[in-house]
Scaffold this motif. Sequence first.
Motif: not given
Length: 217
Positions: A1-18, A197-208
């Motif tokens: 489910m977590a992976k699904d919601i990331i794919e469904e809402t890409p504009e609020i995560w990681g480097k490509e946020y809106s 979000l240490p267990h989020h695939p787009d964050y982990g240790e990359e985004i603190e």
Amino acid sequence: MAKDIIEETPEIWGKEYSTDSSTVERDYDAFAATGTYDETFDEWGYVGPQTAAAILRNYVPIESRILDAACGSGLTGRALQNLGYRHIEGIDIATKLLALAEETGAYQRITRVDMQVFPLPFDDGEFDAVNFIGALTYFETDEILRELCRIVRTGGHIVFSQRDDIMRDQNYGERLEVLEKDGLWKRRFGTEPMPYLPHHPDYGEEIEVQYFVYEVV
């Protein structure tokens, strides 16, 4: 489910946020509609609400009137409530998240507000403090911080977080210093980068994330 919601809402995560408020509203409402919003953040190891509340407690008296800006599902309000705060109001743009926040019982009032539309619907100096956690990413300019200074009384506090990659890549610290030079606030506290979000695939240790406390002057 977590992976699904990331794919469904890409504009609020990681480097490509809106930074478009309607896009952010749509994606967060979609996330809320899954029925697993809080559980997913728990899976990702998110402790921002508790961390910010513990920091805020060092500066903001327990009887203070607090605005929980971008309150989401109420995770931040519950963290404040657990420390004894009772005079909390919440605002957010996503109505489905606000419905979840209402269920927590942490807030005296909850209102849908687009925080990119100024002025915010509050009087000058209306609050003793603002709690603004996990949402500054979605604002392209520092105008929201200036507006928060307006609605907090002199001597009150603004507690907020910002992603460390944005702090670094956009020289965001300089923006904070400009507000201080302009006489709007003065810095009282700031952390080094911490897990976000240490267990989020787009964050982990990359985004603190870093946390800050500023006193309105």
